[in-house]
Design an enzyme around this catalytic site. Sequence first.
Site, PDB file in Angstrom:
ATOM      1  N   THR A  13       0.245 -17.058   5.172  1.00 15.32           N
ATOM      2  CA  THR A  13      -0.837 -16.944   4.639  1.00 15.32           C
ATOM      3  C   THR A  13      -1.168 -18.204   3.776  1.00 15.32           C
ATOM      4  OG1 THR A  13      -1.482 -14.794   5.054  1.00 15.32           O
ATOM      5  CG2 THR A  13      -2.587 -15.671   3.368  1.00 15.32           C
ATOM      6  N   SER A  56       4.333 -15.222   9.919  1.00 21.87           N
ATOM      7  CA  SER A  56       5.877 -14.928   9.924  1.00 21.87           C
ATOM      8  C   SER A  56       6.109 -13.633  10.715  1.00 21.87           C
ATOM      9  CB  SER A  56       6.417 -14.502   8.383  1.00 21.87           C
ATOM     10  OG  SER A  56       5.579 -13.420   7.997  1.00 21.87           O
ATOM     11  N   THR A  87       4.383 -13.583   4.235  1.00 20.32           N
ATOM     12  CA  THR A  87       4.867 -12.490   3.338  1.00 20.32           C
ATOM     13  C   THR A  87       5.584 -11.443   4.112  1.00 20.32           C
ATOM     14  OG1 THR A  87       2.727 -11.664   3.123  1.00 20.32           O
ATOM     15  CG2 THR A  87       3.131 -12.880   1.383  1.00 20.32           C
ATOM     16  N   ASP A  88       4.876 -11.170   5.595  1.00 21.16           N
ATOM     17  CA  ASP A  88       5.183 -10.335   6.243  1.00 21.16           C
ATOM     18  C   ASP A  88       6.878  -9.957   6.382  1.00 21.16           C
ATOM     19  OD1 ASP A  88       2.586  -9.613   6.242  1.00 21.16           O
ATOM     20  OD2 ASP A  88       2.327 -10.162   8.405  1.00 21.16           O
TER      21      ASP A  88
HETATM   22  N1  ASP Z   1       0.352 -12.169   8.107  1.00 17.85           N
HETATM   23  C1  ASP Z   1       1.077 -13.373   7.330  1.00 17.85           C
HETATM   24  C2  ASP Z   1       2.437 -13.668   7.497  1.00 17.85           C
HETATM   25  O1  ASP Z   1       3.199 -13.193   7.119  1.00 17.85           O
HETATM   26  C3  ASP Z   1       0.841 -12.350   5.955  1.00 17.85           C
HETATM   27  C4  ASP Z   1       1.178 -13.516   4.822  1.00 17.85           C
HETATM   28  O2  ASP Z   1       1.591 -14.514   4.722  1.00 17.85           O
HETATM   29  O3  ASP Z   1       0.615 -13.084   3.526  1.00 17.85           O
HETATM   30  O4  ASP Z   1       2.324 -14.834   8.099  1.00 17.85           O
END
Ligand code: ASP
Length: 330
Positions: A13, A56, A87-88
């Site tokens: 993100t 991710s 974050t995932d």
């Molecule tokens: N879906 C995103 C990822 O992990 C979520 C994020 O980065 O906060 O790529």
Amino acid sequence: MKKNILLIMTGGTISMKNVADLGVVPTSELADFLTKFPQLKGVANVEVMDHLNIPSPYMTPVMMFGLAKLIDEKIIDYDGVVVTHGTDTLEESAYMADLVLTTRKPVVFTAAMRSGSDLGLDGPRNIIGSVRVASHPDSHDKGVLVVMNDEIHTARDVVKTDSGKVDAFGSPGLGPLGLVDPDTVIYHRNCPYRESVWTDFIEPNIDLIRAHCGMDGKFIKTSIESGAKAIVIEAFGRGNLPQEIVPIIKEAIGEGILIIIASRTYTGRVLPEYGYIGGGKNLEDIGAILAGDLKGSKARLRLMALFGAHKDADLVRKHFISPRNSGQEN
Ligand code: ASP
């Protein structure tokens, strides 16, 4: 003197924007944006490496291992490395790097919960906080760190605890290792446990199954049939399972597959406490290995690295049982 920090971007993100009709998707603008960010220039000499730009959930353990090897190779020419990531699966990539890196220099993973189109975006602040942590002398030899929302966590213990809030990362039951204040970086506590596995390979064929009431043996059976080297089961509470699946666990152990018991609870260790059929003591008695307080997803990565290094299941078993996991005193 300002430190030289390499910023390796992998996507997530933090590198995304909201595009009409499409939703939040990757863009290629972050690297450019960062090179112009004045606050970043004041903290350190930062070079940006555009390694990947993926969500991710697309990360695999093999890609995570490749990222760790890249960090080890690149960090020779820098004082520290910061990695931006989605974050995932950040906690998994960071832990993989924590396991297999040989460097003692600071390595910090960071991310953002808000995309470049959101109000109050957290990405730039998290990156600057991470660069400050990577530049700080106290950050040496601490293993891989995760900096989010002005907090510093260890890769081993950090968990994404919320799907949407900026304050989404925590070290449940332990609290952060330290914090990033406007004037300085402060460490509150030590993390004495390091579980390094120096290896040139990983073995990806390790499964993770989460216990659920009424579960039967079908997932374990599928794992056995697909040739898994080990199966991590996130069991209930202290490490307990329904009695119905004990026969299939015995079958797996009989075939030389390691069965690792973690807990699906938020905090606490699994222990050989309950002696009923399927209880943690019973599972240990029939040959399962208890994972202590290591979460299932991280136990799985540790097994991948250990199988890569040692190949042999008995050796992996011996190396897996660390003092923090087993309760054995040094
Ligand atoms: N879906 C995103 C990822 O992990 C979520 C994020 O980065 O906060 O790529």
